[in-house]
Enzyme design. Sequence first.
Site, PDB file in Angstrom:
ATOM      1  N   MET A  16       4.578   3.907  10.571  1.00  0.00           N
ATOM      2  CA  MET A  16       3.153   3.757  10.775  1.00  0.00           C
ATOM      3  C   MET A  16       1.828   4.961  10.920  1.00  0.00           C
ATOM      4  SD  MET A  16       3.873   0.909  13.652  1.00  0.00           S
ATOM      5  CE  MET A  16       2.671   0.237  13.790  1.00  0.00           C
ATOM      6  N   ASP A  88       0.026  -4.448   0.050  1.00  0.00           N
ATOM      7  CA  ASP A  88      -0.232  -3.476   1.332  1.00  0.00           C
ATOM      8  C   ASP A  88       0.655  -4.414   1.874  1.00  0.00           C
ATOM      9  OD1 ASP A  88      -0.992  -1.821   3.200  1.00  0.00           O
ATOM     10  OD2 ASP A  88      -2.637  -3.024   3.689  1.00  0.00           O
ATOM     11  N   GLU A  89       1.809  -3.658   3.020  1.00  0.00           N
ATOM     12  CA  GLU A  89       2.659  -3.957   3.806  1.00  0.00           C
ATOM     13  C   GLU A  89       3.906  -5.298   3.394  1.00  0.00           C
ATOM     14  OE1 GLU A  89       2.495  -2.969   6.265  1.00  0.00           O
ATOM     15  OE2 GLU A  89       0.112  -3.196   7.900  1.00  0.00           O
TER      16      GLU A  89
END
Length: 196
Positions: A16, A88-89
């Site tokens: 993160m 994404d993610e």
Amino acid sequence: MRSIPNGRLQVVCGPMFAGKSEELLRRVRRAQLAGLAVEVVNHALDDRHAGGRVASHSGLSIASRSVPDVGSLVELVGDRELDLLAIDEAQFFGTELVPAVSRLVLTGMSVVVAGLCVTFDGRPFEPLPSLMALAEDVTKLTAVCAVCGQDAAFHQRVLADDVADARLATAEHVGGIESYQARCRQHFGERGRRSA
Ligand SMILES: [Zn+2]
């Protein structure tokens, strides 16, 4: 000679706060400027990106489509001839994403996948490790350790007490009752420290 362009699998990964979404969006923007056909996809569980946009911590954002699973992702792409598919993610999609992405790249589109490659307790986080192994191009980003400022390859949960320090709290992503900090290898696992 076959005229099918070579699709490439690109991976952008890290803990993160490493700027993964920002790097993904940078590549999307470049492709859009070049007039390429681009689709940006994120997972429906990713509430940070609610409202049909992928956003980076630094405030960049770009329109995206949310899908609940890999099947819906493949359906969304359908037989469109995309030049670039940006996901994404990607950790939300699980290991099913690996064969699905491999098939899409084989059709000639490039796929850039961004996501967490490490869990909050310091373990490899599939499917990113598998995608890294199979990619033409891997960009592994680090964040900044909240304790010492060195390169941080990890992130961890921190207790509310540990983030009372306002200076540390500015480096926080506070999502509901949980908050996380980027940590270097040396400080991973330690409680938040007040640096005097
Ligand atoms: Zn550190």
